[in-house]
Motif scaffolding. Structure first.
Motif, PDB file in Angstrom:
ATOM      1  N   TYR A  73      -4.746  -2.011 -60.630  1.00 18.30           N
ATOM      2  CA  TYR A  73      -3.573  -1.405 -60.002  1.00 18.30           C
ATOM      3  C   TYR A  73      -3.975  -0.299 -59.031  1.00 18.30           C
ATOM      4  O   TYR A  73      -3.269  -0.042 -58.050  1.00 18.30           O
ATOM      5  N   LEU A 120      -4.736  -2.172 -55.848  1.00 15.94           N
ATOM      6  CA  LEU A 120      -3.477  -2.609 -55.235  1.00 15.94           C
ATOM      7  C   LEU A 120      -2.742  -1.437 -54.580  1.00 15.94           C
ATOM      8  O   LEU A 120      -2.200  -1.559 -53.471  1.00 15.94           O
ATOM      9  N   HIS A 168       0.052  -1.924 -52.206  1.00 14.27           N
ATOM     10  CA  HIS A 168       0.827  -2.839 -53.049  1.00 14.27           C
ATOM     11  C   HIS A 168       0.947  -2.287 -54.467  1.00 14.27           C
ATOM     12  O   HIS A 168       0.681  -2.986 -55.447  1.00 14.27           O
ATOM     13  N   GLU A 169       1.339  -1.062 -54.596  1.00 11.22           N
ATOM     14  CA  GLU A 169       1.407  -0.427 -55.907  1.00 11.22           C
ATOM     15  C   GLU A 169       2.349  -1.192 -56.839  1.00 11.22           C
ATOM     16  O   GLU A 169       3.525  -1.425 -56.531  1.00 11.22           O
ATOM     17  N   GLU A 173       2.611  -4.193 -57.446  1.00 12.08           N
ATOM     18  CA  GLU A 173       3.144  -5.437 -56.906  1.00 12.08           C
ATOM     19  C   GLU A 173       2.092  -6.531 -57.023  1.00 12.08           C
ATOM     20  O   GLU A 173       1.542  -7.008 -56.029  1.00 12.08           O
ATOM     21  N   ALA A 216       2.185  -9.775 -55.008  1.00  7.26           N
ATOM     22  CA  ALA A 216       1.778  -9.783 -53.602  1.00  7.26           C
ATOM     23  C   ALA A 216       0.430 -10.466 -53.400  1.00  7.26           C
ATOM     24  O   ALA A 216      -0.051 -10.587 -52.270  1.00  7.26           O
ATOM     25  N   SER A 233       1.459 -12.171 -47.841  1.00  6.12           N
ATOM     26  CA  SER A 233       1.292 -10.722 -47.777  1.00  6.12           C
ATOM     27  C   SER A 233      -0.123 -10.377 -47.321  1.00  6.12           C
ATOM     28  O   SER A 233      -1.046 -11.192 -47.436  1.00  6.12           O
ATOM     29  N   MET A 278      -2.322  -8.546 -48.729  1.00  5.64           N
ATOM     30  CA  MET A 278      -3.251  -8.634 -49.851  1.00  5.64           C
ATOM     31  C   MET A 278      -3.590 -10.082 -50.156  1.00  5.64           C
ATOM     32  O   MET A 278      -4.744 -10.421 -50.446  1.00  5.64           O
TER      33      MET A 278
END
Length: 459
Positions: free
Chosen positions: A428, A431, A436-437, A439, A442, A447, A449
């Protein structure tokens, strides 16, 4: 002259690495050739030794008594070119008649021998897994090394250089060499830091779980995992192109590690270190090139440690453990399937199709399974293939037996505080840094990422 006397690969690698570390390789290359070959006192052996030195320097063999040609010095400063596995045909002529273990070791019949005893490799058939090299008693077959420009890079210290070390690393350098000691040894060598490729396997595991949700909707759907083995993917591309559409669009953890690191530090260099020779070719693929800068095997790293007089056993233990059990068990057959299954149950417990995996290792068994799939005889929906018996721990660049390697990996995996990437805060953190916290979804679709961790096969 016997095969034991001529198996000089490890000696030559050491002398080349030591001279490169000391900055005297170009001055001493002919001296090394003379020193190693003088015990035999014949021109054929000198040419054989010269070509062994060339392969250790990342160059193709040639038909000359001298080590370098006019333009070789410039070529040495980049990543080795394809093919990464090459043959020194002069040495093959001295192989005992009827031995030919390299030919028998190639399940794809890519190695042939002419009437003069010279071996050649059909590069159209060769998948680059490299087990033929271990079977060659003369060291005539070899993979080009990339440590000459890498050593120069480490010595210059002009920018960050990260070691992305494969999940199979545990125990490879001795039972007393903990992950923390190995990290310290790599820092002493000049690396900025050692990162577990297993952390990026965590990212890919999460991505594969979502890819499974997207692609396996009915009892007739299935997915090939593309996570680890470049030979497995190449086998499907070359021999079973009608099945390409079932390959998950994920890069390997090796590529993922480099792409993510370079998102954070664009000027960084990333070196992958593992048991796999085929990773050298993967790093050169057109759609992946530029992610990984150099690839070393565990055997090559051990040689560099020896040349630099760095003993990992006596280093301080500074561990930086960051991967979950799921990422670490990618190192052996069945690990990817188990990781994705455990992660899928955490992420999407109510998915309509339960993951039904099948795992296979060794090229002959991989081919057999793919033939069965082509005939509609598949009773699974998630297919994991590994070219080496035992998985990555069975790679030809290993230092331990596959059985020993799996034992160490299993123990290290079980010691992780996180079982899957879902419980791993490091995932996390990545991300969040990439926007993309929290998420995880994604990781698929279009996206940024998802694009970072994807490749486009069959196009």
């Amino acid at each position: 002259m016997n095969s034991t006397a001529l198996n000089l690969k490890s000696r030559i690698l050491y002398h080349v690495a030591k001279s490169a570390w000391e900055g005297t390789l170009f001055e001493r290359r002919e001296e090394i050739c003379e020193m190693v070959s003088k015990e035999f006192q014949d021109q054929t052996t000198r040419r054989y030794v010269a070509n062994q030195i060339r392969m250790a320097m990342g160059l193709d063999p040639h038909n000359d008594d001298h080590v370098l040609n006019d333009y070789d010095e410039e070529a040495l400063m980049g990543m080795a070119s394809e093919p990464t596995i090459c043959v020194n045909s002069d040495a093959c002529q001295m192989c005992p008649e009827g031995e030919g273990r390299c030919e028998m070791a190639c399940p794809l019949h890519a190695i042939t021998r002419d009437e003069l005893g010279k071996v050649s490799i059909d590069q159209e058939k060769c998948m680059g897994e490299g087990h033929c090299i271990k079977e060659c008693s003369f060291g005539a077959l070899g993979e080009k090394s990339q440590f000459i420009p890498l050593i120069k890079l480490l010595k210059e210290q002009k920018g960050p250089v990260y070691a992305s070390i494969a999940p199979a690393f545990v125990g490879q350098f001795g039972s007393d060499v903990t992950p923390g000691k190995l990290r310290s040894a790599l820092l002493t060598l000049g690396f900025t830091d050692m990162l577990e490729t297993a952390l990026y396997a965590d990212l890919i595991t999460m991505k594969e779980a979502f890819e499974f949700e997207d692609h396996v909707k009915t009892a007739h759907d299935f997915m090939f995992t593309s996570c680890c083995c470049p030979v497995w993917i190449k086998l499907i591309e070359n021999k079973f192109p009608d099945l390409i559409e079932h390959i998950s669009p994920s890069v390997s953890p090796m590529i993922a590690s480099a792409r993510v690191i370079k998102q954070f530090e664009p000027e960084a260099k990333v070196v992958f270190i593992g048991p796999c020779i085929a990773k050298k070719s993967e790093a050169l693929l057109p759609d992946l090139k530029g992610a990984i800068d150099y690839v070393l095997t565990f055997q090559e790293l051990a040689t560099i440690f020896e040349a630099a007089e760095i003993d990992p056993v006596v280093q301080d233990d500074h561990e930086k453990a960051i991967a979950s059990w799921s990422g670490r068990v990618y190192a052996y057959t069945g690990g990817v399937s188990a990781a994705v299954d455990a992660t899928l149950k955490k992420l999407i417990p109510h998915h309509s199709q339960k993951l039904v995996p099948i795992k296979v290792d060794g090229i002959p068994d991989c081919q057999k399974l793919l033939e069965e799939i082509r005939k509609g005889q598949l009773n699974a929906n998630f297919v994991e293939g590994m070219a080496c018996k035992g998985g990555c721990v069975g790679g030809p660049g290993r230092l331990l037996s596959p059985e020993q390697g799996q034992k160490f990996v299993s123990s290290y995996g079980n010691a992780s505080p996180a079982h899957t990437p879902v419980e791993n805060p490091q995932v996390y953190g990545i991300l969040a840094r990439l926007g993309h916290e929290n998420e995880a979804s994604a990781l698929t679709g279009t996206s940024p990422m998802a694009e970072l961790l994807a490749r486009k096969l069959g196009q």
